[in-house]
Design an enzyme around this catalytic site. Structure first.
Site, mmCIF file in Angstrom:
data_model
loop_
_atom_site.group_PDB
_atom_site.id
_atom_site.type_symbol
_atom_site.label_atom_id
_atom_site.label_comp_id
_atom_site.label_asym_id
_atom_site.label_seq_id
_atom_site.Cartn_x
_atom_site.Cartn_y
_atom_site.Cartn_z
ATOM 1 C CG ASP A 237 17.133 50.049 60.710
ATOM 2 O OD1 ASP A 237 17.388 48.835 60.555
ATOM 3 O OD2 ASP A 237 17.259 50.624 61.801
ATOM 4 C CE LYS A 244 14.264 49.775 62.854
ATOM 5 N NZ LYS A 244 14.690 50.114 64.218
ATOM 6 C CG ASP A 255 18.179 54.309 60.180
ATOM 7 O OD1 ASP A 255 18.424 55.153 61.062
ATOM 8 O OD2 ASP A 255 18.642 53.161 60.209
ATOM 9 C CG ASP A 314 16.895 47.496 64.977
ATOM 10 O OD1 ASP A 314 17.115 48.054 63.882
ATOM 11 O OD2 ASP A 314 15.975 47.861 65.746
ATOM 12 C CD GLU A 316 20.945 49.625 61.397
ATOM 13 O OE1 GLU A 316 20.685 50.787 61.060
ATOM 14 O OE2 GLU A 316 20.403 49.067 62.377
ATOM 15 N NE ARG A 318 25.109 50.799 67.830
ATOM 16 C CZ ARG A 318 24.418 50.886 68.961
ATOM 17 N NH1 ARG A 318 24.927 50.398 70.079
ATOM 18 N NH2 ARG A 318 23.238 51.457 68.991
#
Length: 466
Positions: A237, A244, A255, A314, A316, A318
């Site tokens: 991620d 990030k 992640d 970020d 993502e 959900r």
């Protein structure tokens, strides 16, 4: 020979020594070297006798396994008498074996042979008045539990250039190919599009690796209501276009902790022959910026009719969990438990040892109880209906990010709830704070913890059909 000692002990049976107070601290291992030809000994602290439970014994066993392994010993025995007096002989055997095996774990496959950690290859358990057959069964049960948790650790620890979305899906398929009673189906490409899994498709737009939804089913008792376990498998991620930043982003590979927990739980349930009806759904992708990446302000449409404005790429997890939640309901799930490394804010609320859980009160309480027993501790968190307004969008049904800087983990749970239909019992576990540990502690080794494997398996087995 390992001798267990409680705080305040004045002597140890079989040893002519008086332990210092610090030697009895929980997890402390003190080595006593014998003369040439004599057996060496070690004192393993259990802390307060009144506080001893299975989890504390597991932690002591894990610490001892590492300490003895570091010394290069290949064979050891442990006198479980002190623990057996409190937990029962058979209970002491199961807790010690589980903690010992988990504590012996090391992810060192990329190290040279000389640099790998040593580990004890033979362990003898002296359990006093234990029923031998029962103790052997419980030791085997402990071994299965540890192996499934270590499977999750292995996958989660893999570097990003190895554990791609395609590799994770293939590893899961290979693991379960020969497990009796387990069905495997993988949705890719056109199958994802045909099923309307637009969250996975959108999040993966910037990656050269194709997304997938892995469906595992195990129905040893199909008369029971179907329980679905849903896991987030973001193999890396980077945050997408909301990239990030940080000095070291290597932890972004963790992640996929929710996916590993779900796969490990199904592995444990199937190999132990549990009487359950369960489906494991794992949404697999990676979230990196690229020329075709999902852009902030984009709108994703889901098969239940909801549209989602992507306020932040970020957030993502959900988006892909929504696909899996809807698919679980297509399969006829009466109950869904999803688990994900979803928000950093859960750690600000609960620290680094306790995950958060939201949803149906009966499920969350049952999960909390299972967590207290197995060591994967969780704590119920609130779903505040009024806070749904924080997910309001000007041009879609909802936004994937809260308009408030506070309560991000609660807002994420509210988002997921919108994808659970009426009459379906649901709970959401945010394990972003417990997926890894920065250093060795108890039976955890630096890196992935395997959190959630034993928790989910215990919950499904104990509560199936209730």
């Amino acid at each position: 020979m390992l001798h267990l000692v409680f705080e305040g002990a004045k002597g140890i049976p079989g040893l002519h020594v008086e332990p210092t107070p610090s030697a009895a601290a929980l997890g402390r291992t003190s080595l006593l070297y014998g003369t040439p030809g004599e057996r060496h000994a070690a004192i393993v602290g259990l802390g307060s006798a009144h506080r001893l439970d299975a989890e504390r014994l597991r932690r002591a066993a894990g610490s001892a396994a590492r300490a003895i392994g570091r010394e290069g010993y290949k064979a050891a025995a442990v006198d479980l008498g002190a623990a057996a007096d409190r937990l029962g002989a058979e209970g002491g055997v199961q807790a010690w074996v589980e903690g010992w095996l988990l504590g012996s774990y090391a992810f060192d496959r990329y190290k040279t042979e000389a640099a790998r950690k040593s580990a004890v290859s033979s362990l003898r358990l002296l359990a006093g008045s234990a029923n031998r057959e029962a103790a052997i069964r419980l030791a085997e049960k402990a071994r299965l539990r540890a192996e499934s948790a270590m499977l999750a650790r292995d996958w989660c620890n893999e570097p990003a250039n190895v554990m791609t979305p395609e590799r994770l899906a293939d590893e899961i398929e290979r693991r379960f190919a020969d497990v009796p009673g387990v069905g495997v189906r993988i949705y890719r490409g056109d199958d994802l599009a045909a099923s309307g899994m637009n969250g996975l498709i959108a999040v993966s737009q910037g990656s050269r690796h194709a997304p997938a939804l892995v469906e595992l089913t195990y129905a040893s008792d199909p008369s029971l209501p179907l329980v679905a376990l849903v896991g987030k498998g973001m193999t890396f991620d980077m945050g997408g276009m909301n990239v990030k930043t940080g000095r070291d982003l290597s932890e972004a590979r963790f992640d996929m902790g929710g996916a590993c927990a779900v796969a490990g739980a199904l592995d444990l349930l199937a190999r132990s022959g549990a009487a359950v009806n369960v489906a494991a759904l794992i949404a697999v992708a990676d979230n990196v910026p690229g020329s075709g990446a999902l852009l902030p302000s984009s709108v994703v449409r889901y098969p239940n009719g909801l549209t989602v404005q992507v306020g932040n790429t970020d957030a993502e997890g959900r988006l892909i969990l929504a696909d899996a939640l809807l698919h679980a309901q297509r399969l006829g799930a009466a109950e869904i438990v999803d688990i994900a490394t979803l928000t950093g804010s859960v750690g600000h609320a609960l620290g680094l040892r306790v995950a958060g859980v939201w949803g149906d009160p009966a499920i969350t309480e049952a999960l909390r109880s299972c967590g207290d027993s197995c060591g994967d501790r969780i704590w119920p968190m609130p779903l505040v209906d009024d806070d749904e307004d924080l997910l309001r969008s000007d041009y879609a049904d909802l936004n994937n990010i809260s308009s408030s800087a506070y309560g991000g983990a609660c807002a994420a749970a509210l988002f997921l709830r919108r994808f659970v239909g009426e009459g379906v019992r649901w709970a959401h576990i945010d394990m972003a704070n417990t997926v890894q540990t920065p250093g060795d502690r108890g039976y955890e080794s630096a890196g992935a913890t395997g959190f959630g494997v034993r928790l989910l398996a215990d919950y499904v087995e104990r509560n199936a059909g209730k």
